[in-house]
Design a protein around this motif. Structure first.
Motif, PDB file in Angstrom:
ATOM      1  N   TYR A 111     -40.631 -69.645 -13.191  1.00 37.67           N
ATOM      2  CA  TYR A 111     -41.804 -69.027 -12.577  1.00 37.67           C
ATOM      3  C   TYR A 111     -41.624 -68.948 -11.074  1.00 37.67           C
ATOM      4  N   ARG A 112     -41.303 -70.071 -10.525  1.00 34.77           N
ATOM      5  CA  ARG A 112     -41.185 -70.138  -9.080  1.00 34.77           C
ATOM      6  C   ARG A 112     -40.000 -69.314  -8.589  1.00 34.77           C
ATOM      7  N   THR A 113     -38.890 -69.461  -9.283  1.00 32.64           N
ATOM      8  CA  THR A 113     -37.703 -68.715  -8.880  1.00 32.64           C
ATOM      9  C   THR A 113     -37.996 -67.220  -8.866  1.00 32.64           C
ATOM     10  N   PHE A 114     -38.624 -66.796  -9.942  1.00 36.37           N
ATOM     11  CA  PHE A 114     -38.878 -65.367 -10.096  1.00 36.37           C
ATOM     12  C   PHE A 114     -39.914 -64.890  -9.087  1.00 36.37           C
ATOM     13  N   MET A 115     -41.014 -65.619  -9.027  1.00 32.32           N
ATOM     14  CA  MET A 115     -42.104 -65.133  -8.200  1.00 32.32           C
ATOM     15  C   MET A 115     -41.760 -65.184  -6.718  1.00 32.32           C
ATOM     16  N   ASP A 116     -41.083 -66.232  -6.302  1.00 34.22           N
ATOM     17  CA  ASP A 116     -40.698 -66.312  -4.898  1.00 34.22           C
ATOM     18  C   ASP A 116     -39.848 -65.111  -4.508  1.00 34.22           C
ATOM     19  N   ALA A 117     -38.940 -64.788  -5.396  1.00 32.58           N
ATOM     20  CA  ALA A 117     -38.060 -63.654  -5.098  1.00 32.58           C
ATOM     21  C   ALA A 117     -38.861 -62.356  -5.124  1.00 32.58           C
ATOM     22  N   TYR A 118     -39.735 -62.280  -6.106  1.00 31.93           N
ATOM     23  CA  TYR A 118     -40.496 -61.043  -6.289  1.00 31.93           C
ATOM     24  C   TYR A 118     -41.313 -60.717  -5.040  1.00 31.93           C
ATOM     25  N   MET A 119     -41.841 -61.769  -4.444  1.00 34.07           N
ATOM     26  CA  MET A 119     -42.725 -61.576  -3.305  1.00 34.07           C
ATOM     27  C   MET A 119     -42.031 -60.912  -2.133  1.00 34.07           C
ATOM     28  N   VAL A 120     -40.785 -61.150  -1.986  1.00 30.50           N
ATOM     29  CA  VAL A 120     -40.108 -60.639  -0.797  1.00 30.50           C
ATOM     30  C   VAL A 120     -39.243 -59.422  -1.092  1.00 30.50           C
ATOM     31  N   MET A 121     -39.313 -58.951  -2.295  1.00 26.64           N
ATOM     32  CA  MET A 121     -38.467 -57.815  -2.660  1.00 26.64           C
ATOM     33  C   MET A 121     -39.111 -56.504  -2.242  1.00 26.64           C
ATOM     34  N   ASP A 122     -38.272 -55.515  -2.103  1.00 26.92           N
ATOM     35  CA  ASP A 122     -38.843 -54.191  -1.904  1.00 26.92           C
ATOM     36  C   ASP A 122     -39.103 -53.574  -3.278  1.00 26.92           C
ATOM     37  N   PRO A 123     -39.889 -52.509  -3.308  1.00 28.34           N
ATOM     38  CA  PRO A 123     -40.366 -52.005  -4.608  1.00 28.34           C
ATOM     39  C   PRO A 123     -39.254 -51.683  -5.589  1.00 28.34           C
ATOM     40  N   ALA A 124     -38.165 -51.118  -5.099  1.00 31.78           N
ATOM     41  CA  ALA A 124     -37.106 -50.744  -6.037  1.00 31.78           C
ATOM     42  C   ALA A 124     -36.583 -51.986  -6.745  1.00 31.78           C
ATOM     43  N   ASN A 125     -36.366 -53.019  -5.945  1.00 35.95           N
ATOM     44  CA  ASN A 125     -35.862 -54.243  -6.533  1.00 35.95           C
ATOM     45  C   ASN A 125     -36.904 -54.886  -7.441  1.00 35.95           C
ATOM     46  N   ARG A 126     -38.162 -54.719  -7.055  1.00 37.90           N
ATOM     47  CA  ARG A 126     -39.196 -55.277  -7.913  1.00 37.90           C
ATOM     48  C   ARG A 126     -39.163 -54.613  -9.284  1.00 37.90           C
ATOM     49  N   ARG A 127     -38.929 -53.342  -9.266  1.00 36.93           N
ATOM     50  CA  ARG A 127     -38.874 -52.656 -10.562  1.00 36.93           C
ATOM     51  C   ARG A 127     -37.714 -53.196 -11.384  1.00 36.93           C
ATOM     52  N   ALA A 128     -36.606 -53.414 -10.696  1.00 34.58           N
ATOM     53  CA  ALA A 128     -35.464 -53.977 -11.406  1.00 34.58           C
ATOM     54  C   ALA A 128     -35.826 -55.334 -11.996  1.00 34.58           C
ATOM     55  N   MET A 129     -36.584 -56.109 -11.211  1.00 36.48           N
ATOM     56  CA  MET A 129     -36.970 -57.422 -11.707  1.00 36.48           C
ATOM     57  C   MET A 129     -37.926 -57.296 -12.894  1.00 36.48           C
ATOM     58  N   ASP A 130     -38.786 -56.290 -12.814  1.00 34.01           N
ATOM     59  CA  ASP A 130     -39.669 -56.069 -13.963  1.00 34.01           C
ATOM     60  C   ASP A 130     -38.848 -55.812 -15.218  1.00 34.01           C
ATOM     61  N   GLY A 131     -37.819 -54.997 -15.030  1.00 34.68           N
ATOM     62  CA  GLY A 131     -36.963 -54.694 -16.173  1.00 34.68           C
ATOM     63  C   GLY A 131     -36.298 -55.945 -16.708  1.00 34.68           C
ATOM     64  N   LEU A 132     -35.888 -56.765 -15.787  1.00 36.82           N
ATOM     65  CA  LEU A 132     -35.239 -58.018 -16.156  1.00 36.82           C
ATOM     66  C   LEU A 132     -36.192 -58.874 -16.983  1.00 36.82           C
ATOM     67  N   LEU A 133     -37.403 -58.988 -16.457  1.00 31.67           N
ATOM     68  CA  LEU A 133     -38.379 -59.825 -17.144  1.00 31.67           C
ATOM     69  C   LEU A 133     -38.622 -59.310 -18.553  1.00 31.67           C
TER      70      LEU A 133
END
Lengths: 685, 481
Positions: free
Chosen positions: A87-109
């Motif tokens: 949770y923490r690993t993911f969310m901490d990273a998510y918070m500082v990502m730009d939207p494109a990367n966030r989408r990638a993270m969404d896909g990952l999740l």
């Protein structure tokens, strides 16, 4: 073990540092490292989490792909370690990502909620509890963001790559209230993983060989076999980490006791059937003891089915991380809540059923069904006779502070009601800080366990690890035995021989963590130990002579009685200078032809005799007594090697025994001396 | 190999190559903490073991993580304190995982000795002097190895004395040897190797050897004088060598001396009294003040009771008599195995142990007259009138006919001769007490041409020293095949 872990972790970290783009070979490489070092999974997981947390935002995504690749290709135990902090690993990273990367993270999740593709295992990569919380948080964030942007509110939040500060990005963001499903370049379907290429490592033996790697403990029915297995796995890890800490601190008797208690628990788990509630309690306890302290809300299995009031509900522990979805939502606030949740989490251990209590119940046969499992892999719990323990005087506890749930020291302190202590700053430590509960012993196995686990943890408050005391000059083991002579001394009687003293074994292993991979010889982790190991490795290299057999090696005659009495063993790790000095001293009286020096290890080997300017190559010989290659007819005078015959003649002719420096005599030729002739290859022995 | 003068060893070198190539596939063996993997490998097969994860030790010597060890003709056990995973290749005659081991008590024994060594360091006195006794196949040598390995791990330098002629230590069977150990022990070769003329992957050990020439210390009258001699040498070394002095020594003994006759253990008594030369003067002229002060009894309750009654309560120089359990892994080694084992040790003396480090012995042709062979006198083989060691002077005085001088005959073919450091003209006691320089092997005796062909370990002239021929070890007919 702890040091091996540290080494592996360091390697892994180095490899991670270089990962700046989404590079498939690099990610595969890291995955392989993780796969081949599952015994160090904890250290590696920690390293990975750390890296994801600390690296620059644009490099976080590749690192997350490493995480993804590891959990999908290797599975347990990484899913367990990484899942705890996901949770923490993911969310901490998510918070500082730009939207494109966030989408990638969404896909990952999204892929984490599903089984590993092409695998027969139907369990999702991470357990639903883990992913659900992340998803909830993401939905909230999105909701808030959409609301904010709909209201055209600009809430400054101080996070640099905040999408809202970028009109383009926020536009894009607004257009995708739900994350794109696999559209982005880095989304899971295209991600750089070769799942089927990795055979399943069957690390814990509980999976059939064909089972795909992502065995995630599914805690859904509170007691299933898999639950028990995961519990055992957790316990095994805890034991491993405790043992690591204990090996680093072999003198720490209390830690040894704790280790033994945990191992007993393992034995109990392995040999007896334990009712669900107790399993839950044990699990809670283990998680509480497990390092490092994570916000484990999602990891604790739901316990709604169990009537035990003393078991902390994970939901109770969780809530602060999810802010209300109302307006004025501040990301920073969310972050703050998400990051150090430990401090706000209520303690789960209202002095309740402690591990020791549990154990006592388990091992008293009248109270419960303690049917030994038929094919129990371990013998029944061993009975530990009372070992004389030093009764450590507990130092008074400093000002009580808020107690995080996962700190062992706190737990133990609560159990003893002797006050609590601030947690050591654990997040950077790969393993449990070695709180030594120096308990006094009491007869009986369970009482002993109880004592072992409830000892006085105040030493931890200083944050100083007990093993920080070894000196470099004296061997640690000897010093250790000197310091703790009373408790560690073994009486030389028949009865005393039978008492288990596992804590002493660390003097054979942990005291010298630096092992030679070739022959298993161990060295201390001090500067001196490293030097010794370096010389030892040099020696290994020297004796590896591919031409040895061709040269017709033969057995030598044994030495005579008198020679044997005067002979001194040569330790290949001892300093060279001592050797050659001794050798020179011994041989000085002999015929100059019989004198020899050890072949210098460096470029000095190419230096000629300063007197006749001939090299020593022709004098090279294997010298049995010295167990090394030597130059015969050579003598070392003030750091320079001469032909012994040359030196003999010279010193006789000059009529002086030994000039303070031979250089003036040879002044004009000095330019030649010590300069390796270019083009001449230095021969390695 | 073909270049060896006078020897056709092509067959010998081809053999191991075939064996090693048979096994390529490996299996994994996981061991829980505090368990051991016990195995027996015959002499014709090879078992390879590599440590995958965790820690493991073979009789106390830790396995290197990146080395694949191969075992042949071995009965042994890989023990793990922390749990491990092994990669095993090849075929074992029998193998199983044992959960009940005696390692904890052996480790306790080690740590008890360590305490004494620490004290010895502080006071600059001699460390613990240990005697290990027990019946045959009770794990005496294994215990000695474990104690030695653990002492080495602590950077000690123990002197190990092998008084069991049936198994050579760093030498051939029939010999009694002592050596100080430093560094590490070899996993594959047991005690390691005595010096060779080239580099050795494991540091060589420097043994001091005497030739006994019989299999059983209870027969003949050579054993006690040799023990006396050995004790003098070892005690002298300890006086001189600080590192060894603080560590002390460990004596391995043959099982036969532990049987006793009516509760009297003549040879144990002798060893204890000789290795406690409180009144003797050693070679270097110093008064000896070192004595055996610990006896580990393996297995036998009765032996323990007898010895502790005798030594445990002495008013002066009390000896700690401690009983240790016999490991469940001890297996009986039948005579066939022991014979093979002995022949293997002799082979290894001349040819080295493994394919990579083959040694090259030399064969010499000499005149029969060049060899002066002393054979143990038949009459002395059984001598009931021999009395225990309390009257040593008698032993030395009454031994006029220890040996008989014999000429090489074809009957002696294939037997082993000990090359002593004594001259053929020396009195027989001197020859008896002389340490051994090495061994030669009688390949062929041509009585008509008066020539002998011998295998010597190293090139050069055959030493003109006295050669001793014993009846043990038996002839090795196929050493060169």
């Amino acid at each position: 073990m702890s040091n091996a872990s540290a080494e592996v972790a360091a390697d892994f970290r180095d490899a991670l540092q270089d990962l700046k783009i989404n590079s498939r070979p690099e990610i595969s490489n890291l995955t392989i490292i993780a796969k081949e070092n599952t015994e160090h999974a904890q250290a590696i997981s920690h390293e990975l989490e750390n890296h994801i947390r600390t690296t620059r935002p644009e490099w976080k995504l590749p690192a997350l792909y490493v995480l993804d690749s590891i959990v999908k290709n290797v599975g347990t135990p990484y899913t367990v370690f990484l899942g705890r902090n996901l949770y923490r690993t993911f969310m901490d990273a998510y918070m500082v990502m730009d939207p494109a990367n966030r989408r990638a993270m969404d896909g990952l999740l999204k892929t984490w909620k599903q089984p590993v593709p092409e695998s027969m295992d139907t369990n999702p990569v991470f357990s639903p509890e883990v992913t659900r919380d992340i998803e909830n948080a993401l939905i909230k964030i999105r909701t808030v963001t959409v609301q904010q942007q709909a209201m055209a509110q600009r809430t400054p939040h101080g996070l640099p790559p905040r999408p809202a500060s970028n009109p383009m990005a926020s536009g894009a963001w607004r257009n995708t209230p739900t994350p794109p499903q696999g559209g982005p370049r880095h989304a899971a379907p295209n991600d750089p993983r070769v799942r089927h290429n990795f055979p399943t490592p069957n690390n814990y033996g509980q999976l059939p060989v064909a089972t795909p790697p992502s065995q995630v403990p599914t805690p859904q029915p509170p007691v299933t076999s898999i639950d028990l297995e995961s519990l055992k796995a957790d316990l095994a890890k805890l034991i491993a980490s405790t043992r690591g800490a204990w090996e680093a601190t072999p003198t720490d008797l209390a830690l040894a006791q704790k280790l033994k208690a945990l191992m007993d628990l393992q034995t109990v788990l392995n040999t007896q059937t334990i009712p669900p509630q107790q399993l839950q309690a044990i699990r809670t306890q283990i998680q509480a003891l497990s390092p490092p302290p994570p916000p484990v809300q999602t990891y604790v299995p739901p316990i709604a089915t169990t009537p035990q009031p003393f078991i902390p509900s994970p939901q109770q522990a969780a809530p602060p991380s999810l802010p209300p979805a109302s307006g004025g939502f501040n990301l920073a606030q969310l972050l703050a809540q998400a990051r150090p949740p430990v401090a706000q989490t209520p303690t789960p251990t209202q002095p309740t059923l402690s591990l020791a209590d549990l154990l006592r119940r388990v091992s008293s046969p009248g109270q419960m069904s303690s049917t030994p499992v038929a094919a129990a892999p371990f013998p029944p719990p061993p009975h530990f006779p009372p070992v004389p323990q030093p009764v450590a005087t507990p130092t008074p506890a400093p000002a009580p502070t808020l107690t995080p749930t996962t700190n062992l020291a706190q737990l133990l302190a609560q159990m003893t009601k002797s006050g609590s202590a601030p947690p050591p700053q654990v997040p950077q430590l790969p393993q449990l800080p070695t709180q030594p509960p120096a308990g006094s012993s009491a007869p009986g196995a369970t009482d002993w366990l109880l004592n072992a686990l409830k000892g006085v943890p105040q030493m931890a408050t200083t944050g100083v690890l007990p093993q920080s005391t070894p000196t470099a000059s004296t061997p640690m083991t000897r010093q250790a035995s000197g310091m703790t002579a009373v408790p560690n001394s073994v009486e030389l009687t028949t009865a005393s021989m039978k008492q288990p003293r596992f804590h002493l074994i660390a003097r054979l292993y942990g005291a010298k963590p630096n092992i030679c991979a070739t022959c298993g010889r161990r060295f201390e982790n001090s500067a001196e130990g490293k030097e010794k190991k370096a010389r030892h490795m040099d020696w290994h290299f020297r004796v590896k002579d591919p031409d040895a057999t061709k040269r017709g090696i033969h057995r030598s005659w044994y030495i005579s009685e008198k020679e044997w009495i005067e002979y001194r063993e040569v330790d290949e790790s001892a300093p060279d200078t001592a050797n050659s000095a001794k050798a020179a001293a011994v041989t000085l009286k002999k015929d100059p032809k019989e004198q020899y020096v050890h072949v210098p290890a460096d470029a000095a080997r190419d230096a000629p005799c300063p007197i006749c300017l001939e090299k020593f190559d022709s004098n090279l010989k294997w010298h049995t007594d010295a167990n090394d290659f030597v130059w015969m007819d050579a003598v070392n005078v003030n750091g320079k090697v001469y032909h012994a015959t040359c030196w003999d003649e010279y010193s006789k002719g000059a009529g002086i025994p030994a000039p303070s420096t031979p250089d003036p005599v040879l002044g004009k030729r000095k330019a030649d001396i010590g300069t390796p002739v270019s083009g001449k290859k230095v021969r390695a022995y | 190999m073909a270049s060896l003068p006078g020897l056709n060893l092509a067959a010998a070198s081809a053999e191991p190559a075939n064996l090693t190539s048979t096994s390529t596939e490996t299996r994994q063996q996981d061991l829980a903490a505090n368990t051991e993997y016990r195995f027996e490998v015959s002499f014709s097969r090879t078992l390879t073991i590599r440590l995958r994860t965790g820690t493991a030790e073979f009789f106390g010597t830790e396995l290197g993580p990146s080395t694949t060890y191969s075992f042949k003709g071995t009965k042994g056990a890989i023990y793990t304190w922390h749990g491990c995973s092994l990669e095993i290749g090849g075929e074992a005659e029998s193998e199983y995982v044992a959960e009940e081991t005696t390692m904890m008590s052996y480790a306790n024994a080690h740590f008890a000795l360590e305490d004494l060594r620490d004290k010895a360091m502080q006071s600059n006195e001699a460390g613990p002097r240990v005697l290990v006794v027990g019946p045959d196949n009770s794990g005496k040598t294994s215990l000695v190895r474990i104690l030695t390995s653990y002492a080495l791990k602590m950077e000690r330098q123990p002197v190990v004395v092998n008084l069991d002629p049936r198994e050579g230590m760093l030498s051939v069977p029939g010999s009694l040897t002592a050596s100080a150990f430093s560094g590490i022990l070899d996993v594959e070769e047991g005690w390691g190797s005595s010096p060779i003329s080239g580099p050795s992957p494991i540091p060589v050990k420097m043994p001091l050897g005497y030739h006994y020439g019989l299999g059983n210390p209870e027969e003949g009258k050579l054993y006690k004088p040799l023990v006396t001699r050995m004790a003098l040498a070892v005690l002298s070394r300890l006086e001189e060598d600080k590192a060894s002095k603080h560590t002390g020594f460990i004596i391995d003994t043959p099982g036969s001396i532990s049987h006793g006759k009516g509760g009297v253990y003549e040879n144990i008594d002798h060893i204890v009294s000789e290795f406690s030369g409180t009144c003797g003067v050693c070679f270097v002229g110093k008064l000896l003040t070192i004595s055996v002060n610990i006896i580990f009894v393996l297995g036998s309750e009765r032996l323990y009771s007898d010895l502790s009654r005798k030594y445990g309560h002495r008013s002066e120089d009390p000896i700690s008599v401690v009983r240790l359990d016999k490991s469940g892994g001890c297996v009986d080694r039948d005579e066939a195995y022991m014979k093979h084992f002995r022949q293997n040790q002799i082979h290894n003396y001349f040819f080295g142990t493994d394919a990579e480090n083959t040694l090259a012995p030399y064969s010499l042709v000499a005149d029969i007259g060049d060899l002066t062979i002393f054979r143990l006198a038949e009459s002395s083989a059984v001598d009931p009138s021999f009395r225990p060691g309390d009257d040593d002077d008698d032993v030395y005085a009454a031994s006029k006919n220890i040996y008989e001088k014999v000429n090489p005959s074809s009957a002696m073919q294939n037997s082993l001769l000990a090359v002593t450091t004594a001259s053929p003209k020396d009195p027989q006691e001197v020859i008896r007490d002389a340490s051994v320089q090495g061994y030669i092997y009688l390949i062929e005796v041509d009585e008509t041409k008066k020539k002998v062909r011998v295998l010597v370990p190293q090139p050069g002239q055959l030493p003109p020293n006295a050669l001793v021929l014993g009846s043990f070890p038996e002839v090795v007919p196929d050493l060169l095949n």
